[in-house]
Write a protein that holds these residues in place. Structure first.
Motif, PDB file in Angstrom:
ATOM      1  N   PRO A 459       0.804  -1.225   0.000  1.00 25.85           N
ATOM      2  CA  PRO A 459       0.000   0.000   0.000  1.00 25.85           C
ATOM      3  C   PRO A 459       0.837   1.275   0.000  1.00 25.85           C
ATOM      4  N   LEU A 460       1.907   1.289   0.811  1.00 23.91           N
ATOM      5  CA  LEU A 460       2.739   2.487   0.865  1.00 23.91           C
ATOM      6  C   LEU A 460       3.574   2.652  -0.401  1.00 23.91           C
ATOM      7  N   ILE A 461       4.012   1.554  -1.000  1.00 23.82           N
ATOM      8  CA  ILE A 461       4.744   1.638  -2.264  1.00 23.82           C
ATOM      9  C   ILE A 461       3.857   2.256  -3.334  1.00 23.82           C
ATOM     10  N   ALA A 462       2.598   1.822  -3.386  1.00 27.97           N
ATOM     11  CA  ALA A 462       1.672   2.349  -4.393  1.00 27.97           C
ATOM     12  C   ALA A 462       1.415   3.834  -4.193  1.00 27.97           C
ATOM     13  N   VAL A 463       1.138   4.246  -2.954  1.00 31.01           N
ATOM     14  CA  VAL A 463       0.811   5.654  -2.739  1.00 31.01           C
ATOM     15  C   VAL A 463       2.035   6.543  -2.898  1.00 31.01           C
ATOM     16  N   CYS A 464       3.222   6.035  -2.572  1.00 26.64           N
ATOM     17  CA  CYS A 464       4.438   6.818  -2.790  1.00 26.64           C
ATOM     18  C   CYS A 464       4.692   7.026  -4.286  1.00 26.64           C
ATOM     19  N   ALA A 465       4.490   5.974  -5.076  1.00 19.71           N
ATOM     20  CA  ALA A 465       4.657   6.110  -6.525  1.00 19.71           C
ATOM     21  C   ALA A 465       3.621   7.062  -7.096  1.00 19.71           C
ATOM     22  N   CYS A 466       2.377   6.973  -6.601  1.00 21.85           N
ATOM     23  CA  CYS A 466       1.327   7.867  -7.084  1.00 21.85           C
ATOM     24  C   CYS A 466       1.621   9.309  -6.664  1.00 21.85           C
ATOM     25  N   ALA A 467       2.116   9.487  -5.449  1.00 24.89           N
ATOM     26  CA  ALA A 467       2.516  10.828  -5.019  1.00 24.89           C
ATOM     27  C   ALA A 467       3.658  11.353  -5.880  1.00 24.89           C
ATOM     28  N   GLY A 468       4.513  10.442  -6.340  1.00 27.97           N
ATOM     29  CA  GLY A 468       5.592  10.851  -7.236  1.00 27.97           C
ATOM     30  C   GLY A 468       5.064  11.437  -8.541  1.00 27.97           C
ATOM     31  N   ILE A 469       3.930  10.929  -9.019  1.00 28.44           N
ATOM     32  CA  ILE A 469       3.302  11.497 -10.216  1.00 28.44           C
ATOM     33  C   ILE A 469       2.933  12.954  -9.969  1.00 28.44           C
ATOM     34  N   ILE A 470       2.319  13.215  -8.807  1.00 25.36           N
ATOM     35  CA  ILE A 470       1.922  14.585  -8.469  1.00 25.36           C
ATOM     36  C   ILE A 470       3.147  15.473  -8.317  1.00 25.36           C
ATOM     37  N   VAL A 471       4.174  14.960  -7.645  1.00 25.96           N
ATOM     38  CA  VAL A 471       5.411  15.733  -7.462  1.00 25.96           C
ATOM     39  C   VAL A 471       6.026  16.054  -8.824  1.00 25.96           C
ATOM     40  N   GLY A 472       5.971  15.099  -9.758  1.00 28.32           N
ATOM     41  CA  GLY A 472       6.497  15.347 -11.102  1.00 28.32           C
ATOM     42  C   GLY A 472       5.752  16.450 -11.817  1.00 28.32           C
ATOM     43  N   VAL A 473       4.422  16.472 -11.690  1.00 30.74           N
ATOM     44  CA  VAL A 473       3.627  17.542 -12.312  1.00 30.74           C
ATOM     45  C   VAL A 473       3.991  18.895 -11.705  1.00 30.74           C
ATOM     46  N   ILE A 474       4.103  18.929 -10.380  1.00 35.12           N
ATOM     47  CA  ILE A 474       4.447  20.182  -9.702  1.00 35.12           C
ATOM     48  C   ILE A 474       5.813  20.674 -10.148  1.00 35.12           C
ATOM     49  N   SER A 475       6.766  19.745 -10.262  1.00 37.49           N
ATOM     50  CA  SER A 475       8.123  20.107 -10.684  1.00 37.49           C
ATOM     51  C   SER A 475       8.145  20.615 -12.122  1.00 37.49           C
ATOM     52  N   LEU A 476       7.416  19.959 -13.005  1.00 36.16           N
ATOM     53  CA  LEU A 476       7.433  20.332 -14.422  1.00 36.16           C
ATOM     54  C   LEU A 476       6.717  21.651 -14.668  1.00 36.16           C
ATOM     55  N   THR A 477       5.578  21.847 -14.041  1.00 40.29           N
ATOM     56  CA  THR A 477       4.771  23.049 -14.308  1.00 40.29           C
ATOM     57  C   THR A 477       5.207  24.254 -13.502  1.00 40.29           C
ATOM     58  N   GLY A 478       5.928  24.036 -12.412  1.00 45.43           N
ATOM     59  CA  GLY A 478       6.358  25.154 -11.573  1.00 45.43           C
ATOM     60  C   GLY A 478       5.249  25.756 -10.735  1.00 45.43           C
ATOM     61  N   VAL A 479       4.146  25.018 -10.545  1.00 44.03           N
ATOM     62  CA  VAL A 479       3.030  25.573  -9.779  1.00 44.03           C
ATOM     63  C   VAL A 479       3.417  25.791  -8.319  1.00 44.03           C
ATOM     64  N   GLY A 480       4.352  24.986  -7.809  1.00 41.43           N
ATOM     65  CA  GLY A 480       4.808  25.183  -6.438  1.00 41.43           C
ATOM     66  C   GLY A 480       5.446  26.546  -6.248  1.00 41.43           C
ATOM     67  N   ALA A 481       6.258  26.974  -7.219  1.00 38.64           N
ATOM     68  CA  ALA A 481       6.892  28.296  -7.137  1.00 38.64           C
ATOM     69  C   ALA A 481       5.853  29.408  -7.185  1.00 38.64           C
ATOM     70  N   ARG A 482       4.759  29.175  -7.930  1.00 40.49           N
ATOM     71  CA  ARG A 482       3.709  30.195  -7.996  1.00 40.49           C
ATOM     72  C   ARG A 482       2.976  30.316  -6.669  1.00 40.49           C
ATOM     73  N   PHE A 483       2.723  29.188  -6.022  1.00 42.33           N
ATOM     74  CA  PHE A 483       2.132  29.251  -4.694  1.00 42.33           C
ATOM     75  C   PHE A 483       3.087  29.934  -3.715  1.00 42.33           C
ATOM     76  N   ALA A 484       4.371  29.700  -3.900  1.00 46.78           N
ATOM     77  CA  ALA A 484       5.363  30.340  -3.038  1.00 46.78           C
ATOM     78  C   ALA A 484       5.293  31.858  -3.168  1.00 46.78           C
ATOM     79  N   SER A 485       5.160  32.353  -4.398  1.00 51.51           N
ATOM     80  CA  SER A 485       5.072  33.799  -4.598  1.00 51.51           C
ATOM     81  C   SER A 485       3.788  34.354  -3.987  1.00 51.51           C
ATOM     82  N   MET A 486       2.703  33.565  -4.033  1.00 49.74           N
ATOM     83  CA  MET A 486       1.453  34.011  -3.424  1.00 49.74           C
ATOM     84  C   MET A 486       1.601  34.113  -1.904  1.00 49.74           C
TER      85      MET A 486
END
Length: 684
Positions: A459-486
């Motif tokens: 279960p934890l392997i699956a959710v960690c891999a799935c969380a990695g998908i989200i982390v990849g999107v955040i890294s590629l799109t830079g949305v985290g940096a935009r929230f940081a500026s907000m």
């Protein structure tokens, strides 16, 4: 199951004896987790009470689907074997038609297997044919990635990738999401889907959400790099999580874990509300190791919740106490439910420093729950369990050596051993101490423990891999940096406002998600913003981590509360609200990290001691306000309001506010004493 044993043994061998190249190890880790996961989970296991598999299903259509899926998966597997057999070895470029044929067949097998598992769910105990096809697909994804690994490192996420790479990476993402759906439910899948859609909808969105967009080839291949699926979350699940989950499996198989619970019953079982205090201790200890709040509720709550109800706790309180205590296990050092390892991986802060910093906050959290439990027992006149129904303390003390695995773990960590070596030694010691008990771990028991470790890790392997998908999107799109500026803009108005906004985002992102995934996502979106407004990395990540953990007891989506409700037979939302009340002190503590960094061991010993003591007094005042019982007498509504104000003053950490808090608390004590003395009912 042989596959489970081999999966766990491969990790222990690679971690302790012969290391495997990093990317290859993580690819094998995910592939193995997928294969074990599809083998042990039914296609519709998320809804065991639902109608999956009921009624008639068209046999001809199922045969056709099975034929298509079998042909596609078989052909994909054959192409993978041919790639390895006809070339000079992994990493060698292949220019013939095999990669494209493999990728197309793989995509067909993956989609057909997933859809067939929904339409034709299993009715028996054996591995169903769609799940077998998905297991083959997971193996083919790993084989292809390892085969082209040299090129994949350089080309993934760039315009240099082709159609085969797109289809293989997209198939891998689909397999991860399907296993996560079966194991963790739809909440994490819904959030992941939103992020996936965001990657393509960005050009049409306004404000800070806008980005230029990406081609499917660049996007999906980027997700399968160390910036996404193969990144920090999988790094932790492939090392620390599987190691400590296997350690928990050894404790369970050797019955050492049962000793912890029995020891707590022997020591505290006869006191007021004894079973609830046992739940606080046992759930905190086991939750620290197993890394999942809801899972820990089920494991320990099945014993403690009925006993709490028996001694007089309302079923809602029994469920709420168990949920709050199990959730708190995620913040208890040295393991912190794997959160400490992810934090160390992301921030670069030494693991031992993170574990040391977590001591006071964890103590305050469990002090709050213990006081809530004790005050409720005082208020309602509860008693403990009879002596003849409890283990004897003398008998428990004779077997105190069963604490050795935990002692060895903590000692070796602070002696400077690596986390992996310390965890391995603790695991081995659990097997050794079992030889001094009737539950001797021989070869069969060791194999069962390895199998249980794999089953508990999936279960934890699956959710960690799935969380990695989200982390990849955040890294590629830079949305985290935009929230940081907000957040930076909000901080110009008020630091408190920025922190409150960060708290809301962290809880919202974590709702319905396992703790590990919740923290990984929140750390990518929120923590960089907190660091930009001048908060240190340690404080920023602890702030985010705590609220990601507390999302498990935050209504309306509180997984730990819902799990406890199922055992206590109470309303799920009311149980979640009760668990929120018992854990309320923890919602205040993260703000103290900012105003009083001494709580994270940042400062002089005198300052740390003063803040810890005053915060502890504040926690008691808060518990008294919530339970309506102060010292040895009930408190009316006005007194509870004043006690709440005194608690907030004490917890804020300033010298002036501490004096105000003490003064308010002393005033309530004086009023209560005067009233009871006048009435001739002064408590003893």
């Amino acid at each position: 199951m042989l596959g489970c044993v081999l999966f766990t043994a491969m990790h222990l061998y690679a971690l302790n004896i012969a290391p495997i190249e990093t990317w290859t190890f993580r690819i094998l880790h995910i592939a193995g987790g997928l294969m074990v996961g599809f083998a042990i989970t039914a296609a519709m296991s998320v809804d065991p009470e639902g109608g999956a598999g009921k009624g008639s299903r068209p046999a001809g259509l199922e045969r056709l689907a099975a034929l298509i899926t079998a042909l596609a998966s078989g052909y994909a597997g054959a192409c993978a074997l041919a790639l390895w057999g006809l070339s000079e070895g992994p990493g060698v470029a292949v220019t013939n038609w095999l990669p494209l044929h493999l990728a197309v067949a793989l995509a067909i097998a993956s989609v057909a297997g997933v859809v067939s598992s929904w339409c034709f769910p299993s009715r028996g105990d054996r591995i169903h044919w769609p799940d077998l096809a998905l297991m083959v697909s997971a193996l083919v994804v790993a084989a292809f990635l390892i085969f082209v690994l040299g090129r994949w490192r350089m080309a993934a996420g760039t315009p240099l990738v082709g159609t085969p790479e797109l289809l293989v990476s997209a198939s891998g993402v689909l397999l991860i999401m399907e296993l996560t759906r079966r194991i963790a439910g739809l909440a994490l899948i819904a959030i992941t889907s939103v992020f996936l859609l965001y990657a393509f909808a960005g050009p049409y969105l306004p404000g800070i959400l806008e980005h230029d967009g990406y081609t499917a080839k660049r996007f999906f291949t980027y997700l399968y790099t160390d910036s996404g699926v193969l990144g920090p979350t999988t790094a932790v699940s492939s090392t620390y999580i599987i190691l400590f989950i296997t350690f928990a499996a050894f404790l369970q198989a050797s019955k050492v874990g049962d000793y912890f619970v029995n020891f707590a019953f022997a020591v505290a079982g006869r006191s007021r509300g004894g079973p609830a205090k046992v739940a606080v201790f046992a759930s905190g200890l086991m939750g620290m190791i197993n890394g999942t709040s809801a899972g820990n509720v089920v494991a320990t709550g099945s014993l403690t919740i009925p006993l709490m109800k028996r001694v007089g706790y309302h079923p809602l309180s029994a469920g709420g106490i168990e949920a709050a205590a199990s959730t708190g296990g995620q913040i208890v050092p040295p393991i912190m439910g794997a959160g400490a390892f992810i934090m160390a991986e992301i921030t670069g802060i030494p693991y031992t420093e993170i574990a040391f910093a977590a001591l006071i906050p964890a103590a305050l959290y469990f002090l709050a729950i213990y006081l809530m439990v004790d005050l409720e027992a005082r208020r309602d006149g509860m008693q403990g369990l009879p002596k003849d129904q409890l283990p004897l303390v003398t008998e428990m003390l004779k077997r105190v050596y069963l604490f050795l695995p935990i002692i060895i773990l903590i000692t070796t960590l602070f002696m400077g051993y690596s986390v992996i070596r310390a965890g391995t030694l603790a695991m081995a010691s659990a097997a050794v101490v079992s030889w001094l008990t009737p539950h001797w771990m021989g070869p069969k028991a060791l194999l069962r423990a390895l199998e249980l470790g794999a089953r508990m890790s999936v279960p934890l392997i699956a959710v960690c891999a799935c969380a990695g998908i989200i982390v990849g999107v955040i890294s590629l799109t830079g949305v985290g940096a935009r929230f940081a500026s907000m957040l930076l803009g909000l901080a110009d108005t008020s630091h408190f406002l920025a922190l409150f906004f960060a708290m809301c985002i962290s809880i919202l992102l974590g709702m319905g998600m396992p703790t590990t995934a919740a923290y990984a996502v929140a750390a990518s979106v929120v923590a960089p913003g907190l660091q930009q407004i001048g908060i240190s990395p340690l404080v920023s990540h602890f702030f985010v981590f705590y609220y990601a953990v507390l999302s498990a007891i935050t209504p309306p989506v509180a997984l730990a509360g819902y799990a406890a409700a199922a055992i206590s037979n109470t309303n799920a939302l009311k149980t979640a609200a009760t668990s929120f009340k018992f854990g309320l002190a923890a919602f205040i503590v993260p703000f103290m990290f900012f105003y009083s960094p001494e709580l994270l061991m940042q400062g002089t010993w005198w300052a740390i001691l003063r803040v810890a003591i005053t915060a502890g007094i504040g926690i008691y005042l808060l518990a008294a306000a919530l339970q309506g019982y102060f010292l040895a007498a009930p408190a009316n509504l006005l007194q509870r309001v004043v006690l709440g104000a005194a608690a907030l003053a004490m917890i804020s950490g300033g010298l002036v506010t501490d004096v105000i808090g003490l003064g308010l608390g002393a005033a309530i004590w004086g009023v209560q004493r005067w009233r009871h003395k006048s009435a001739g009912t002064l408590p003893s």
